[in-house]
Design a protein around this motif. Structure first.
Motif, PDB file in Angstrom:
ATOM      1  N   MET A   1       0.858  -1.009   0.091  1.00  0.00           N
ATOM      2  CA  MET A   1      -0.055  -0.016   0.162  1.00  0.00           C
ATOM      3  C   MET A   1       0.822   0.939  -0.204  1.00  0.00           C
ATOM      4  O   MET A   1       1.400   1.380   0.496  1.00  0.00           O
ATOM      5  CB  MET A   1      -0.648  -0.100   1.400  1.00  0.00           C
ATOM      6  N   MET A   2       0.660   2.349  -0.503  1.00  0.00           N
ATOM      7  CA  MET A   2       1.435   3.487  -0.549  1.00  0.00           C
ATOM      8  C   MET A   2       0.646   4.733   0.487  1.00  0.00           C
ATOM      9  O   MET A   2      -0.546   4.728  -0.188  1.00  0.00           O
ATOM     10  CB  MET A   2       1.042   4.366  -2.197  1.00  0.00           C
ATOM     11  N   ILE A   3       1.187   4.975   1.227  1.00  0.00           N
ATOM     12  CA  ILE A   3       0.983   6.033   2.003  1.00  0.00           C
ATOM     13  C   ILE A   3       1.424   7.084   1.227  1.00  0.00           C
ATOM     14  O   ILE A   3       2.950   7.711   1.099  1.00  0.00           O
ATOM     15  CB  ILE A   3       1.254   5.575   3.927  1.00  0.00           C
ATOM     16  N   GLY A   4       1.245   8.674   1.481  1.00  0.00           N
ATOM     17  CA  GLY A   4       1.308   9.396   1.034  1.00  0.00           C
ATOM     18  C   GLY A   4       1.933  10.369   2.570  1.00  0.00           C
ATOM     19  O   GLY A   4       0.974  10.163   3.541  1.00  0.00           O
ATOM     20  N   VAL A   5       2.807  11.328   2.279  1.00  0.00           N
ATOM     21  CA  VAL A   5       2.962  12.155   4.247  1.00  0.00           C
ATOM     22  C   VAL A   5       3.065  13.367   3.468  1.00  0.00           C
ATOM     23  O   VAL A   5       4.560  13.763   2.651  1.00  0.00           O
ATOM     24  CB  VAL A   5       3.892  11.959   4.437  1.00  0.00           C
ATOM     25  N   LEU A   6       2.726  14.464   3.978  1.00  0.00           N
ATOM     26  CA  LEU A   6       3.085  16.277   3.670  1.00  0.00           C
ATOM     27  C   LEU A   6       2.507  16.926   5.274  1.00  0.00           C
ATOM     28  O   LEU A   6       2.445  15.972   6.325  1.00  0.00           O
ATOM     29  CB  LEU A   6       1.408  16.641   2.928  1.00  0.00           C
ATOM     30  N   ILE A  74      -0.342   0.179   9.577  1.00  0.00           N
ATOM     31  CA  ILE A  74      -1.121  -0.276   8.380  1.00  0.00           C
ATOM     32  C   ILE A  74       0.345  -1.390   7.825  1.00  0.00           C
ATOM     33  O   ILE A  74       1.616  -1.815   7.702  1.00  0.00           O
ATOM     34  CB  ILE A  74      -0.994   0.812   7.088  1.00  0.00           C
ATOM     35  N   ASP A  75      -0.419  -2.261   7.659  1.00  0.00           N
ATOM     36  CA  ASP A  75      -0.467  -3.868   6.973  1.00  0.00           C
ATOM     37  C   ASP A  75       0.967  -4.036   7.664  1.00  0.00           C
ATOM     38  O   ASP A  75       2.627  -4.279   7.773  1.00  0.00           O
ATOM     39  CB  ASP A  75       1.006  -3.057   5.039  1.00  0.00           C
ATOM     40  N   GLY A  76       0.736  -4.417   8.965  1.00  0.00           N
ATOM     41  CA  GLY A  76       2.274  -5.058   9.872  1.00  0.00           C
ATOM     42  C   GLY A  76       2.846  -3.688  10.892  1.00  0.00           C
ATOM     43  O   GLY A  76       3.893  -4.190  11.179  1.00  0.00           O
ATOM     44  N   ALA A 144       6.654  13.231   1.553  1.00  0.00           N
ATOM     45  CA  ALA A 144       6.813  12.133   1.716  1.00  0.00           C
ATOM     46  C   ALA A 144       6.007  10.694   1.302  1.00  0.00           C
ATOM     47  O   ALA A 144       5.076  11.064   0.841  1.00  0.00           O
ATOM     48  CB  ALA A 144       7.395  11.449   2.437  1.00  0.00           C
ATOM     49  N   LEU A 145       6.822   9.283   0.135  1.00  0.00           N
ATOM     50  CA  LEU A 145       5.991   8.362  -0.198  1.00  0.00           C
ATOM     51  C   LEU A 145       6.452   7.283   0.616  1.00  0.00           C
ATOM     52  O   LEU A 145       8.110   6.889   1.056  1.00  0.00           O
ATOM     53  CB  LEU A 145       5.820   8.044  -1.490  1.00  0.00           C
ATOM     54  N   ILE A 146       5.278   6.457   1.077  1.00  0.00           N
ATOM     55  CA  ILE A 146       5.889   5.672   1.678  1.00  0.00           C
ATOM     56  C   ILE A 146       5.447   4.306   0.946  1.00  0.00           C
ATOM     57  O   ILE A 146       3.891   3.993   1.455  1.00  0.00           O
ATOM     58  CB  ILE A 146       5.695   5.244   3.344  1.00  0.00           C
ATOM     59  N   ASP A 147       6.083   2.836   0.757  1.00  0.00           N
ATOM     60  CA  ASP A 147       5.335   2.296  -0.008  1.00  0.00           C
ATOM     61  C   ASP A 147       5.594   0.869   1.291  1.00  0.00           C
ATOM     62  O   ASP A 147       6.333   0.906   1.650  1.00  0.00           O
ATOM     63  CB  ASP A 147       6.161   1.708  -1.148  1.00  0.00           C
ATOM     64  N   GLU A 150       4.683  -4.903   1.687  1.00  0.00           N
ATOM     65  CA  GLU A 150       4.858  -5.944   3.218  1.00  0.00           C
ATOM     66  C   GLU A 150       5.300  -6.377   3.807  1.00  0.00           C
ATOM     67  O   GLU A 150       6.221  -7.426   5.109  1.00  0.00           O
ATOM     68  CB  GLU A 150       4.941  -7.574   1.890  1.00  0.00           C
ATOM     69  N   GLY A 151       5.266  -5.467   5.016  1.00  0.00           N
ATOM     70  CA  GLY A 151       5.888  -5.388   6.379  1.00  0.00           C
ATOM     71  C   GLY A 151       7.384  -4.723   6.381  1.00  0.00           C
ATOM     72  O   GLY A 151       7.788  -4.595   7.174  1.00  0.00           O
ATOM     73  N   ARG A 152       7.702  -4.153   5.292  1.00  0.00           N
ATOM     74  CA  ARG A 152       8.976  -3.357   5.374  1.00  0.00           C
ATOM     75  C   ARG A 152       9.228  -1.795   4.644  1.00  0.00           C
ATOM     76  O   ARG A 152       9.168  -2.525   3.163  1.00  0.00           O
ATOM     77  CB  ARG A 152      10.287  -4.422   4.678  1.00  0.00           C
ATOM     78  N   PRO A 153       8.814  -1.348   5.011  1.00  0.00           N
ATOM     79  CA  PRO A 153       8.790   0.154   4.646  1.00  0.00           C
ATOM     80  C   PRO A 153       9.535   0.508   3.711  1.00  0.00           C
ATOM     81  O   PRO A 153      10.869   0.676   3.893  1.00  0.00           O
ATOM     82  CB  PRO A 153       8.426   1.137   6.010  1.00  0.00           C
ATOM     83  N   LEU A 154       9.642   1.318   2.674  1.00  0.00           N
ATOM     84  CA  LEU A 154      10.357   2.018   1.914  1.00  0.00           C
ATOM     85  C   LEU A 154       9.907   3.766   1.773  1.00  0.00           C
ATOM     86  O   LEU A 154       8.684   3.756   1.418  1.00  0.00           O
ATOM     87  CB  LEU A 154      10.631   1.549  -0.074  1.00  0.00           C
TER      88      LEU A 154
END
Length: 160
Positions: A1-6, A74-76, A144-147, A150-154
């Motif tokens: 899942m993609m998360i946006g941060v501002l 989110i997603d563990g 910022a974008l965070i992917d 599968e539990g390992r945030p990028l």
């Protein structure tokens, strides 16, 4: 899942819209706004069909809807969201990472400085998206974008 941060939009409606269009273009499902000013993202959840979570900053007023801190899973992956002013992030990230560890968070998100940051500190992935409206230092308007990966945030910071 993609998360946006501002963060630190300070009433700049054009900057908020530019950020949300960027998020939509990148398949973002959830947006974290890290304060200053939470009212800037009111109704963006319905306008863009995204979940929006906002924490209060030093120019916001905390309420039942916006506190100075929020823990979201989110997603563990457990995220600590804060504006950062209550942790004195301009001086040190130590108190922020200590709180993240105390709360069992893998990721700590903050704003306040208007300057992007993305690194591991004391075993915690620490991210500041910079300011979407009023960048400082050598930075540009950014988010910022965070992917969740599968539990390992990028995470990555992107110029707008």
């Amino acid at each position: 899942m993609m998360i946006g941060v501002l963060s630190d939009t300070h009433g700049n409606v054009m900057a908020v819209d530019r950020a949300f269009r960027f998020f939509a273009d990148h398949g973002v499902a959830t947006v974290f706004h890290l304060g200053d000013k939470c009212c800037d993202v009111l109704d963006k959840d319905t306008q863009y069909n995204m979940r929006v979570v906002c924490v209060a900053g030093n120019v916001d007023y905390p309420s039942d809807d916006n506190t100075y801190e929020e823990v979201v899973e989110i997603d563990g992956i457990t995220f600590l969201l804060t504006h950062g002013h209550t942790f004195d992030v301009r001086s040190s990230l130590g108190p922020l990472t200590a709180k993240a560890q105390e709360k069992g968070c893998q990721v700590a998100l903050y704003g306040h400085t208007h300057q992007p940051f993305n690194a591991r500190v004391n075993g915690i992935l620490v991210i500041n998206p910079g300011s979407a409206a009023q960048p400082r230092g050598a930075s540009q308007a950014s988010v910022a974008l965070i992917d969740t990966n599968e539990g390992r945030p990028l995470a990555a910071v992107h110029w707008l």
